[in-house]
Design an enzyme around this catalytic site. Structure first.
Site, PDB file in Angstrom:
ATOM      1  N   HIS A 140       0.557  -1.072   0.206  1.00  0.00           N
ATOM      2  CA  HIS A 140      -0.237  -0.163   0.229  1.00  0.00           C
ATOM      3  C   HIS A 140       0.742   0.912   0.207  1.00  0.00           C
ATOM      4  CE1 HIS A 140      -2.996   3.074   1.157  1.00  0.00           C
ATOM      5  NE2 HIS A 140      -3.587   2.575   1.144  1.00  0.00           N
ATOM      6  N   ASP A 218       2.659  -3.407   9.015  1.00  0.00           N
ATOM      7  CA  ASP A 218       1.453  -2.485   8.523  1.00  0.00           C
ATOM      8  C   ASP A 218       0.440  -4.173   8.785  1.00  0.00           C
ATOM      9  OD1 ASP A 218      -0.539  -1.788   7.773  1.00  0.00           O
ATOM     10  OD2 ASP A 218       0.669  -0.720   5.564  1.00  0.00           O
ATOM     11  N   GLN A 221      -5.214  -4.147   7.199  1.00  0.00           N
ATOM     12  CA  GLN A 221      -5.268  -5.501   7.012  1.00  0.00           C
ATOM     13  C   GLN A 221      -5.652  -6.676   7.737  1.00  0.00           C
ATOM     14  OE1 GLN A 221      -7.984  -4.164   5.463  1.00  0.00           O
ATOM     15  NE2 GLN A 221      -7.001  -2.406   4.308  1.00  0.00           N
ATOM     16  N   LYS A 244      -9.499   1.121  10.707  1.00  0.00           N
ATOM     17  CA  LYS A 244     -10.302  -0.412  10.055  1.00  0.00           C
ATOM     18  C   LYS A 244     -10.123  -1.630  11.063  1.00  0.00           C
ATOM     19  CE  LYS A 244      -7.750   1.241   6.151  1.00  0.00           C
ATOM     20  NZ  LYS A 244      -8.488   1.001   4.993  1.00  0.00           N
ATOM     21  N   CYS A 391      -5.014   2.431  -3.968  1.00  0.00           N
ATOM     22  CA  CYS A 391      -3.803   2.587  -3.002  1.00  0.00           C
ATOM     23  C   CYS A 391      -2.340   1.681  -2.525  1.00  0.00           C
ATOM     24  CB  CYS A 391      -3.942   3.723  -1.166  1.00  0.00           C
ATOM     25  SG  CYS A 391      -4.636   4.795  -1.577  1.00  0.00           S
TER      26      CYS A 391
END
Length: 436
Positions: A140, A218, A221, A244, A391
């Site tokens: 991303h 990261d 998600q 999220k 993105c």
């Protein structure tokens, strides 16, 4: 009638048979705000909104909304107020840090810094990192662009590795890059926001540490779908966003080792980050900055955002990741089976050997632009999906979808009726509908 596409696209309602699936076989696992919202169709009817855009922003859990409402009744300034409500609000804000720490099983001496979201957290990480950063080309933009920003001398610290066709070969490529020259950090996304494919974080951490680098994960998600342990997975820095994880208000966190955070200049200069400030005619003097989270949280913090994240962590813990995993596995199998039965639909995949995915499915519909598909699903069946390049332009480009794709994503507020409705609408689109 075969679907025909022209621009600008608008659904011709005479050709649309609104899909009204049978009674749901699998109910949502948890209550979310807006679950019964009605949306208009191009026929003039209304239908319950089928939210399949969780990967962009998940709806707020009702437990989170209740916690925020409760906090509002005692909301006041934090940290330096002597008043009772200021003290109460400060305790809630600082307790939110400890809730997040426990949720991701972080070390007791890790810093927990509240930010504006994952993007802000990674920019903070870039601010405190000296040295090269190894990153994959499938990331991303939030975990790509901050590392690509030039140094003062104009050079780039990003060393971008092209992901291979398999996870195993990708790990080999990352290890080779880390072995080729010193690097400060390996920055990776735990789960793709395009395909949902999950990477083996523990193995990646071991590779990074073997070559003297730290690892930033990261987890935007992943954190709402899988349990994460900073300690057990060997993570040095973990970032994610509240929106999220079923918590609104534009807040996020960076959790990780305090030494780099304490050594770096404050991310923002302002009140709350300083222990002492003096002034002379030629400028500020004797400025002493705090260490710890306060050093990088100048200004009035997003208290409600932090409280919302903590409430989401508590509620997901109560529901249980075993239940969440089982629920989402069934829905994912239903979605995959349904999409595979629509001849014109092609599922997006990065790796040929991936075996684990969260509730994200990127796909393309032959003969139709992504935006036209998304508008058709909304106007004809009340379904919300994402379209575009998510993105993640380098990834979509290398997969061959320069015009973008469509993405359906789900979570604890999703039931099988939503999946059935999507599959039915796509079947209708590719066999009977006309888009003009």
């Amino acid at each position: 009638m075969t679907a025909v596409l022209s621009a600008p696209s608008a659904v011709t309602c005479d050709d649309v048979a609104v899909v009204r699936p049978a009674a749901p076989a699998i109910a949502p696992l948890a209550d979310v705000a807006g679950a019964t919202a009605q949306v208009p169709l191009c026929t003039g009817d209304t239908v319950r909104y089928a939210n399949l855009d969780y990967a962009a922003s998940a709806p707020a859990l009702t437990a989170v909304a209740a916690a925020v409402t409760d906090a509002l009744t005692g909301y006041a300034s934090v940290h330096r107020g002597a008043g009772h409500l200021s003290q109460v609000t400060t305790r809630r804000y600082e307790q939110a840090r400890e809730t997040v720490r426990a949720f991701v099983r972080a070390r007791t001496d890790d810093a927990v810094v509240f930010t504006r979201g994952t993007t802000d957290s990674i920019n903070l990480a870039a601010h405190i990192t000296d040295g090269d950063v190894v990153v994959l080309d499938i990331e991303h933009h939030a975990n790509l662009l901050p590392w690509c920003a030039p140094r003062p001398d104009g050079s780039s610290r990003a060393r971008i590795v092209r992901a291979a066709d398999t996870i195993e070969d990708t790990l080999v490529a990352l290890e080779a890059e880390l072995a080729s020259a010193p690097a400060a950090l390996l920055a990776v996304t735990a789960a793709s926001n395009v395909t949902g494919e999950v990477l083996p974080i523990s193995r990646l951490a071991s590779i990074a540490h073997r070559h003297g680098a730290r690892i930033l994960v990261d987890a935007a998600q992943l954190v709402a779908h899988r349990p994460i342990s900073v300690v057990s997975h060997g993570i040095d820095y973990l970032v994610f966003s509240g929106h999220k994880v079923y918590a609104p208000f534009g807040a996020g966190v960076l959790i990780g080792r305090a030494d780099w955070l304490d050594a770096a200049a404050p991310y923002l200069a302002g009140g709350g980050a300083t222990a002492e400030v003096g002034v002379e005619s030629d400028g500020c003097t004797d400025v002493r900055w705090h260490t710890g989270a306060a050093r990088h949280e100048a200004g009035s913090p997003n208290v409600l955002g932090a409280i919302a994240i903590a409430a989401a962590c508590d509620e997901l813990t109560r529901v249980g990741f075993e239940s969440i995993g089982a629920h989402e596995e069934i829905l994912r199998a239903c979605l995959d089976d349904g999409l595979s039965g629509v001849d014109a639909v092609t599922a997006l995949r990065i790796f040929t050997d991936s075996t684990d995915r969260v509730g994200i499915a990127g796909f393309a519909v032959a003969g139709h632009q992504p935006r036209a598909v998304a508008e058709f699903l909304s106007d004809s069946a009340g379904i919300g999906v994402r379209d575009g390049k998510f993105c993640a332009h380098p990834l979509l480009n290398r997969l061959g979808y320069r015009d973008g794709a469509v993405r359906a994503s789900f979570g604890v507020g999703t039931g099988s009726e939503d999946i059935d409705r999507l599959v039915g609408a796509l079947t209708h689109l590719t066999t009977k509908a006309r888009i003009e």
